[in-house]
Design an enzyme around this catalytic site. Structure first.
Site, PDB file in Angstrom:
ATOM      1  N   THR A  98       0.869  -1.185   0.000  1.00  0.00           N
ATOM      2  CA  THR A  98       0.000   0.000   0.000  1.00  0.00           C
ATOM      3  C   THR A  98       0.901   1.228   0.000  1.00  0.00           C
ATOM      4  O   THR A  98       1.626   1.454   0.978  1.00  0.00           O
ATOM      5  CB  THR A  98      -0.892   0.016   1.253  1.00  0.00           C
ATOM      6  N   LYS A 173      -7.674   1.460  -2.383  1.00  0.00           N
ATOM      7  CA  LYS A 173      -7.177   0.959  -1.088  1.00  0.00           C
ATOM      8  C   LYS A 173      -7.233   2.062  -0.030  1.00  0.00           C
ATOM      9  O   LYS A 173      -7.547   1.806   1.139  1.00  0.00           O
ATOM     10  CB  LYS A 173      -5.754   0.439  -1.277  1.00  0.00           C
ATOM     11  N   LYS A 241       1.021   4.844   8.428  1.00  0.00           N
ATOM     12  CA  LYS A 241       1.459   5.107   7.040  1.00  0.00           C
ATOM     13  C   LYS A 241       0.246   5.259   6.121  1.00  0.00           C
ATOM     14  O   LYS A 241       0.153   6.191   5.318  1.00  0.00           O
ATOM     15  CB  LYS A 241       2.359   3.947   6.586  1.00  0.00           C
TER      16      LYS A 241
HETATM   17  P1  NAP Z   1       6.148  -6.435   7.071  1.00  0.00           P
HETATM   18  O1  NAP Z   1       5.783  -7.684   7.779  1.00  0.00           O
HETATM   19  O2  NAP Z   1       6.757  -5.314   7.824  1.00  0.00           O
HETATM   20  O3  NAP Z   1       7.104  -6.858   5.838  1.00  0.00           O
HETATM   21  C1  NAP Z   1       7.690  -5.911   5.015  1.00  0.00           C
HETATM   22  C2  NAP Z   1       8.545  -6.622   3.983  1.00  0.00           C
HETATM   23  O4  NAP Z   1       9.124  -5.640   3.110  1.00  0.00           O
HETATM   24  C3  NAP Z   1       9.748  -7.383   4.594  1.00  0.00           C
HETATM   25  O5  NAP Z   1       9.971  -8.537   3.818  1.00  0.00           O
HETATM   26  C4  NAP Z   1      10.891  -6.380   4.438  1.00  0.00           C
HETATM   27  O6  NAP Z   1      12.165  -6.988   4.371  1.00  0.00           O
HETATM   28  C5  NAP Z   1      10.541  -5.769   3.089  1.00  0.00           C
HETATM   29  N1  NAP Z   1      11.098  -4.422   2.922  1.00  0.00           N
HETATM   30  C6  NAP Z   1      10.697  -3.281   3.551  1.00  0.00           C
HETATM   31  N2  NAP Z   1      11.432  -2.241   3.126  1.00  0.00           N
HETATM   32  C7  NAP Z   1      12.295  -2.720   2.214  1.00  0.00           C
HETATM   33  C8  NAP Z   1      13.320  -2.121   1.411  1.00  0.00           C
HETATM   34  N3  NAP Z   1      13.572  -0.815   1.474  1.00  0.00           N
HETATM   35  N4  NAP Z   1      14.015  -2.921   0.581  1.00  0.00           N
HETATM   36  C9  NAP Z   1      13.768  -4.257   0.523  1.00  0.00           C
HETATM   37  N5  NAP Z   1      12.817  -4.879   1.246  1.00  0.00           N
HETATM   38  C10 NAP Z   1      12.097  -4.123   2.082  1.00  0.00           C
HETATM   39  O7  NAP Z   1       4.874  -5.777   6.336  1.00  0.00           O
HETATM   40  P2  NAP Z   1       3.517  -6.484   5.896  1.00  0.00           P
HETATM   41  O8  NAP Z   1       2.584  -6.468   7.058  1.00  0.00           O
HETATM   42  O9  NAP Z   1       3.811  -7.770   5.194  1.00  0.00           O
HETATM   43  O10 NAP Z   1       2.947  -5.391   4.864  1.00  0.00           O
HETATM   44  C11 NAP Z   1       3.457  -5.283   3.537  1.00  0.00           C
HETATM   45  C12 NAP Z   1       2.580  -4.292   2.764  1.00  0.00           C
HETATM   46  O11 NAP Z   1       1.230  -4.789   2.735  1.00  0.00           O
HETATM   47  C13 NAP Z   1       2.520  -2.890   3.389  1.00  0.00           C
HETATM   48  O12 NAP Z   1       2.464  -1.912   2.394  1.00  0.00           O
HETATM   49  C14 NAP Z   1       1.225  -2.934   4.185  1.00  0.00           C
HETATM   50  O13 NAP Z   1       0.672  -1.638   4.351  1.00  0.00           O
HETATM   51  C15 NAP Z   1       0.358  -3.813   3.285  1.00  0.00           C
HETATM   52  N6  NAP Z   1      -0.716  -4.544   3.979  1.00  0.00           N
HETATM   53  C16 NAP Z   1      -0.488  -5.172   5.188  1.00  0.00           C
HETATM   54  C17 NAP Z   1      -1.540  -5.849   5.815  1.00  0.00           C
HETATM   55  C18 NAP Z   1      -1.351  -6.544   7.154  1.00  0.00           C
HETATM   56  O14 NAP Z   1      -2.367  -6.909   7.780  1.00  0.00           O
HETATM   57  N7  NAP Z   1      -0.131  -6.778   7.621  1.00  0.00           N
HETATM   58  C19 NAP Z   1      -2.798  -5.894   5.216  1.00  0.00           C
HETATM   59  C20 NAP Z   1      -2.993  -5.280   3.981  1.00  0.00           C
HETATM   60  C21 NAP Z   1      -1.938  -4.611   3.367  1.00  0.00           C
HETATM   61  P3  NAP Z   1      12.929  -7.414   5.738  1.00  0.00           P
HETATM   62  O15 NAP Z   1      12.424  -8.784   6.061  1.00  0.00           O
HETATM   63  O16 NAP Z   1      14.364  -7.382   5.370  1.00  0.00           O
HETATM   64  O17 NAP Z   1      12.577  -6.381   6.779  1.00  0.00           O
END
Ligand code: NAP
Length: 288
Positions: A98, A173, A241
């Site tokens: 997102t 979204k 965010k």
């Molecule tokens: P998360 O658990 O914090 O995972 C983030 C992922 O992105 C990790 O694999 C991280 O790598 C990688 N990453 C972040 N910054 C990076 C960079 N600069 N370069 C390379 N890799 C990078 O987040 P998440 O909950 O999966 O969410 C991911 C996305 O989906 C976000 O945009 C969030 O808003 C959206 N989303 C989340 C949910 C939810 O319920 N969690 C629901 C809907 C949408 P590392 O492992 O090295 O840190």
């Protein structure tokens, strides 16, 4: 037709189960994660692990990114060792993070210059939906690319909506996030009233969850609050965010958004108090 070869970047809370569902559906999947140890469970399920983003890009027809915020997608796409170095003409990038709609339109234009299409396809449904393959997916970009990628979306979600040209998925979204975030505030404040009134939270949830106040937030986060479980599915950091992105959109459009402004200031306070890595239901603690 041969199944599309998919590259997947970002094996966090959402990305890991999504990549696993693509493998389960029979797609060939290559994975890359900044922290390489997170690739191991996917390798055990049959994924090919790539050591660099250009390697992953050059061996994939479709590359999915599922990282955190706008600057992260930019770094993954266009950084010195980014995907753009390896993407071949005809490839499709699907960003499922997102992020900012206007930045998305810019990224799509830059990729188009090297013959690569980009879809923005953010999701809703949380970690539970990612694991179950029941996400809602809102897609923006060229309709031809969307149709080619539809089988892949079907492996990840239950409700797949084509929203319009580039940026439309992210705009949709943000509508979702405004409605969800304001509903979260309503749930947290309502349950604070329940506690202050010495009501049992679980009984209260049973009563209000089945009526007009029922919602995803009530059904999924209410029981967590009742149990004192503030572990993250969706962190306060990411919730802030998304509300910030929505607030920026309202400002760009010159539109009034009192609820979004209030929620943003509450989430900023939560971050200042060090609550960012709690689940978004942790907003309950801020109101304590
Ligand atoms: P998360 O658990 O914090 O995972 C983030 C992922 O992105 C990790 O694999 C991280 O790598 C990688 N990453 C972040 N910054 C990076 C960079 N600069 N370069 C390379 N890799 C990078 O987040 P998440 O909950 O999966 O969410 C991911 C996305 O989906 C976000 O945009 C969030 O808003 C959206 N989303 C989340 C949910 C939810 O319920 N969690 C629901 C809907 C949408 P590392 O492992 O090295 O840190």
């Amino acid at each position: 037709m041969e199944p599309l070869k998919i590259g997947f970047v970002g094996l966090g809370v959402m990305g890991s189960p999504m990549a696993a569902n693509l493998l389960k559906a029979g797609f060939g999947v290559s994975v890359y994660n900044r922290t390489p140890s997170k690739c191991s469970p996917l390798m055990d399920r049959g994924a090919n692990v790539c050591k660099s983003l250009p390697d992953l890009a050059s061996s994939s027809r479709v590359v999915i990114t599922m990282v955190s915020d706008t600057p992260d997608v930019e770094a993954v796409l266009f950084g010195t060792e980014g995907l753009a170095k390896g993407l071949q003409p005809g490839a499709i990038v699907i960003d499922m993070s997102t992020i900012s709609p206007s930045a998305t339109i810019g990224f799509s234009g830059r990729l188009q210059e090297q013959g690569v299409s980009m879809l923005d396809a953010p999701v809703s449904g949380g970690e539970t939906g990612a694991i179950a393959g029941t996400l809602s997916i809102m897609v923006g970009g060229a309709q031809t690319a969307y149709e080619l990628c539809k089988p892949l979306f079907d492996a990840l979600g239950r409700t797949i909506v084509y929203a319009g040209p580039s940026g439309s998925g992210q705009k949709t979204k943000l509508v979702n996030q405004v409605i969800g975030a304001l509903n979260l505030l309503a749930v947290v404040e309502g349950l604070r009233l329940a506690t202050a009134s010495e009501l049992d939270i679980e009984t209260t949830l049973k009563a209000v969850g089945a009526g007009a106040a029922g919602s995803w937030m009530v059904s999924n986060l209410g029981p967590k609050i009742a149990m004192g479980d503030f572990r993250p599915g969706f962190s306060i950091r990411l919730q802030q965010k998304d509300v910030r992105l929505a607030s920026e959109c309202f400002s760009e459009l010159g539109a009034n958004a009192p609820g979004t402004s209030l929620m943003l200031s509450l989430l900023n306070s939560a971050l200042e108090k060090g609550l960012g890595e709690l689940g978004n239901q942790g907003l309950y603690q801020l109101l304590a």
